[in-house]
Scaffold this motif. Structure first.
Motif, short mmCIF file in Angstrom:
data_model
loop_
_atom_site.label_atom_id
_atom_site.label_comp_id
_atom_site.label_asym_id
_atom_site.label_seq_id
_atom_site.Cartn_x
_atom_site.Cartn_y
_atom_site.Cartn_z
N GLY A 30 -4.58 1.92 -6.62
CA GLY A 30 -4.38 1.75 -7.44
C GLY A 30 -2.87 1.15 -7.68
O GLY A 30 -1.99 0.02 -7.98
N LEU A 31 -2.09 2.38 -7.17
CA LEU A 31 -0.25 2.12 -8.20
C LEU A 31 0.29 0.98 -6.39
O LEU A 31 0.80 0.24 -6.66
CB LEU A 31 0.26 3.44 -7.55
N ARG A 32 -0.56 1.58 -5.48
CA ARG A 32 -0.33 0.44 -4.26
C ARG A 32 0.21 -1.63 -4.73
O ARG A 32 0.45 -1.61 -4.44
CB ARG A 32 -1.06 0.47 -2.71
N ASP A 33 -1.60 -1.60 -5.55
CA ASP A 33 -1.75 -2.65 -5.10
C ASP A 33 -0.86 -3.34 -7.11
O ASP A 33 -0.38 -4.75 -6.17
CB ASP A 33 -3.12 -2.90 -6.31
N MET A 34 -0.63 -2.87 -7.52
CA MET A 34 0.27 -2.99 -8.57
C MET A 34 1.72 -3.61 -8.00
O MET A 34 2.16 -4.10 -7.76
CB MET A 34 0.65 -1.75 -9.45
N LEU A 35 1.74 -1.70 -6.70
CA LEU A 35 3.84 -2.88 -6.50
C LEU A 35 3.31 -3.38 -5.55
O LEU A 35 4.35 -4.48 -5.43
CB LEU A 35 3.79 -1.03 -5.62
N ALA A 36 2.50 -4.29 -4.46
CA ALA A 36 2.45 -5.58 -4.43
C ALA A 36 2.05 -6.48 -5.08
O ALA A 36 2.80 -7.69 -4.61
CB ALA A 36 0.64 -5.69 -3.41
N ASN A 58 9.42 0.39 -9.09
CA ASN A 58 10.82 1.65 -8.43
C ASN A 58 9.61 3.56 -9.14
O ASN A 58 9.48 4.33 -8.56
CB ASN A 58 11.83 1.79 -9.68
N MET A 59 9.26 3.04 -10.80
CA MET A 59 8.25 3.93 -11.38
C MET A 59 7.17 3.76 -9.82
O MET A 59 6.48 5.06 -10.14
CB MET A 59 7.85 3.00 -13.32
N ALA A 60 6.13 2.78 -9.65
CA ALA A 60 5.46 3.08 -9.08
C ALA A 60 5.37 3.70 -7.62
O ALA A 60 4.80 4.39 -7.60
CB ALA A 60 4.44 1.76 -8.49
N LYS A 61 6.62 3.33 -7.44
CA LYS A 61 6.59 3.52 -6.09
C LYS A 61 6.89 5.02 -6.06
O LYS A 61 6.95 6.46 -5.77
CB LYS A 61 8.43 3.36 -6.14
N ALA A 62 8.20 5.80 -7.44
CA ALA A 62 7.86 7.35 -7.41
C ALA A 62 6.37 7.98 -7.94
O ALA A 62 6.09 9.20 -7.57
CB ALA A 62 8.85 7.75 -8.62
N ASN A 63 5.71 7.52 -8.41
CA ASN A 63 4.60 7.91 -8.93
C ASN A 63 3.61 8.17 -7.59
O ASN A 63 2.98 8.70 -7.09
CB ASN A 63 3.52 7.30 -9.90
N ILE A 64 3.63 6.95 -6.86
CA ILE A 64 3.48 6.61 -5.73
C ILE A 64 3.71 8.51 -4.80
O ILE A 64 2.48 9.23 -4.16
CB ILE A 64 2.99 5.81 -4.49
N MET A 65 4.59 8.86 -4.45
CA MET A 65 5.48 9.50 -3.94
C MET A 65 5.05 10.59 -4.40
O MET A 65 4.26 11.78 -3.37
CB MET A 65 6.60 9.38 -3.85
#
Ligand SMILES: [Zn+2]
Length: 122
Positions: A30-36, A58-65
């Motif tokens: 879901g986060l990857r989709d949002m990032l895209a 940046n928030m999405a990336k941090a959450n993905i990590m």
């Protein structure tokens, strides 16, 4: 006191780990989709929208990590249980037995609460 992690408790932990594995997988997707999505049409944004989008990225990336790190811990824990690792349920750092109350909340954590907190302070 007997060994605090009994068979049924172990089953519960395995169930929780499988659920976590599934939930984290979905969360990451879901986060990857949002990032895209946030990444597209960048030229249309005015400056404030762009910085919002950047912040979101940046928030999405941090959450993905974070989620990926947790997912790896979940997978390691499942592997250890599958391999019959007798040290599962004991802290990796101080060898203390991890109470079931904590294992059931954070079954993927290889550390007891004390060591975890010490690690977070660092
Ligand atoms: Zn410990």
């Amino acid at each position: 006191m007997e060994h605090s992690v009994q068979n049924e408790q172990m089953e519960l932990i395995v169930q929780r780990l499988h659920k976590l594995q599934h939930d984290l997988g979905e969360e990451i997707a879901g986060l990857r989709d949002m990032l895209a999505e946030v990444g597209t049409d960048r030229e249309q944004f005015d400056t404030s929208e762009r910085s919002d989008a950047l912040q979101q990225r940046n928030m999405a990336k941090a959450n993905i990590m974070l989620s990926e790190r947790r997912l790896r811990q979940v997978e390691v824990a499942l592997r250890r249980i599958n391999e019959g690792d007798e040290d599962f349920g004991y802290c990796r750092s101080c060898d203390a037995e991890i109470p079931f109350a904590r294992l059931s909340v954070r079954p993927e954590s290889p550390l007891c609460l004390n060591c975890q907190q010490q690690q977070e302070v660092r």
